[in-house]
Design a protein around this motif. Structure first.
Motif, PDB file in Angstrom:
ATOM      1  N   LEU A   1      36.865  26.519  33.514  1.00 12.21           N
ATOM      2  CA  LEU A   1      37.862  27.180  34.353  1.00 12.21           C
ATOM      3  C   LEU A   1      38.712  26.214  35.156  1.00 12.21           C
ATOM      4  CD1 LEU A   1      35.996  30.377  35.645  1.00 12.21           C
ATOM      5  CD2 LEU A   1      37.826  30.209  33.952  1.00 12.21           C
TER       6      LEU A   1
ATOM      7  N   ARG B   1      42.707  26.345  34.721  1.00 17.24           N
ATOM      8  CA  ARG B   1      43.557  26.761  35.843  1.00 17.24           C
ATOM      9  C   ARG B   1      44.590  25.679  36.171  1.00 17.24           C
ATOM     10  NH1 ARG B   1      42.029  30.696  39.372  1.00 17.24           N
ATOM     11  NH2 ARG B   1      42.681  29.418  41.149  1.00 17.24           N
TER      12      ARG B   1
ATOM     13  N   GLU C   1      42.825  35.220  33.909  1.00 13.51           N
ATOM     14  CA  GLU C   1      42.881  34.008  34.715  1.00 13.51           C
ATOM     15  C   GLU C   1      44.326  33.655  35.050  1.00 13.51           C
ATOM     16  OE1 GLU C   1      40.725  31.754  37.001  1.00 13.51           O
ATOM     17  OE2 GLU C   1      39.795  33.037  35.466  1.00 13.51           O
TER      18      GLU C   1
ATOM     19  N   LYS D   1      45.409  35.726  37.974  1.00 17.11           N
ATOM     20  CA  LYS D   1      44.848  35.213  39.229  1.00 17.11           C
ATOM     21  C   LYS D   1      45.662  34.022  39.731  1.00 17.11           C
ATOM     22  CE  LYS D   1      40.053  36.558  38.193  1.00 17.11           C
ATOM     23  NZ  LYS D   1      38.682  36.046  37.944  1.00 17.11           N
ATOM     24  N   CYS D   2      45.982  33.108  38.830  1.00 14.34           N
ATOM     25  CA  CYS D   2      46.767  31.936  39.227  1.00 14.34           C
ATOM     26  C   CYS D   2      48.167  32.330  39.687  1.00 14.34           C
ATOM     27  CB  CYS D   2      46.853  30.956  38.056  1.00 14.34           C
ATOM     28  SG  CYS D   2      45.276  30.227  37.576  1.00 14.34           S
TER      29      CYS D   2
END
Length: 226
Positions: free
Chosen positions: A11, A15, A63, A66-67
């Protein structure tokens, strides 16, 4: 590992790559799909080996969201649109400063109709009236018309000119009735006849259009001598 989950150890690297893409993207139009495409085009080894952008699409998209939320809420990056706009403005200003102004083209001298272009030629003279034209041929006036016009022979337009000179000289126009009768789009001036004009036209008042018709009987064509 399920396609809906990602390796926790992968992750941080994933990210970081997502943030790299977001920094170079227009946040107002970017989408998860566009970010995945950008991730897939990165050099080999940029993403962790355990991340599969196709098989783990849902997990990667989650993901990415979220970023994206972190970026838009905290303002940790600058969108590509803002950066490019500032850059474009700077570049445009530099170009305007560096680009010399084009020399103004000399204005062409306007040529008025009938003007002397060479400046060394005499201006054209007005064409003299053609004496053989029917409009310029003298007519014989009746005694009543001759008394008003001051001549026994003259062309029709000369008769009209002398009649109007007589009317204006003796103030025979009806100034209180300037609208008068209208013939199509022309206003017809009313004329208050004095004794001479009443004898000439047989009326106490005539308008300008009617007067033109009443002139005819007082003019006689002069036949050329044989």
């Amino acid at each position: 590992m399920s396609n809906n989950t990602l390796d926790p150890s992968a992750l941080p690297a994933l990210r970081e790559r997502i943030f790299d893409v977001l920094r170079d993207s227009d946040l107002s139009v970017v989408s998860a799909k566009k970010i995945r495409v950008a991730l897939s085009e990165m050099p080999e080894g940029s993403l962790p080996a355990s991340v599969n952008l196709v098989d783990q699409k849902k997990a990667v998209d989650a993901e990415i969201r979220k970023c994206y939320d972190e970026v838009t809420q905290k303002g940790t990056t600058t969108s590509k649109s803002s950066a490019s706009t500032e850059s474009d403005v700077t570049d445009a200003s530099k170009k305007r400063a560096a680009k010399p102004k084009a020399a103004a083209a000399p204005k062409k001298a306007s040529k008025k109709r009938g003007a002397n272009a060479q400046g060394d030629e005499e201006p054209k003279k007005k064409r003299a009236p053609n004496p053989n034209s029917p409009l310029n041929r003298p007519m014989r006036l009746s005694s009543a018309m001759a008394e008003v016009c001051g001549g026994n022979e003259m062309p029709r337009h000369g008769v009209v000119k002398q009649l109007w000179a007589y009317i204006k000289e003796h103030n025979l126009q009806n100034e209180s009735n300037k609208r008068q009768v209208r013939c199509k789009r022309r206003a017809l001036m009313q004329i208050m006849c004095d004794a001479k004009l009443s004898s000439l036209f047989g009326k106490d008042t005539v308008d300008s259009f009617e007067m033109a018709k009443l002139i005819g009987p007082h003019l006689e064509k002069i036949e050329p001598s044989t």
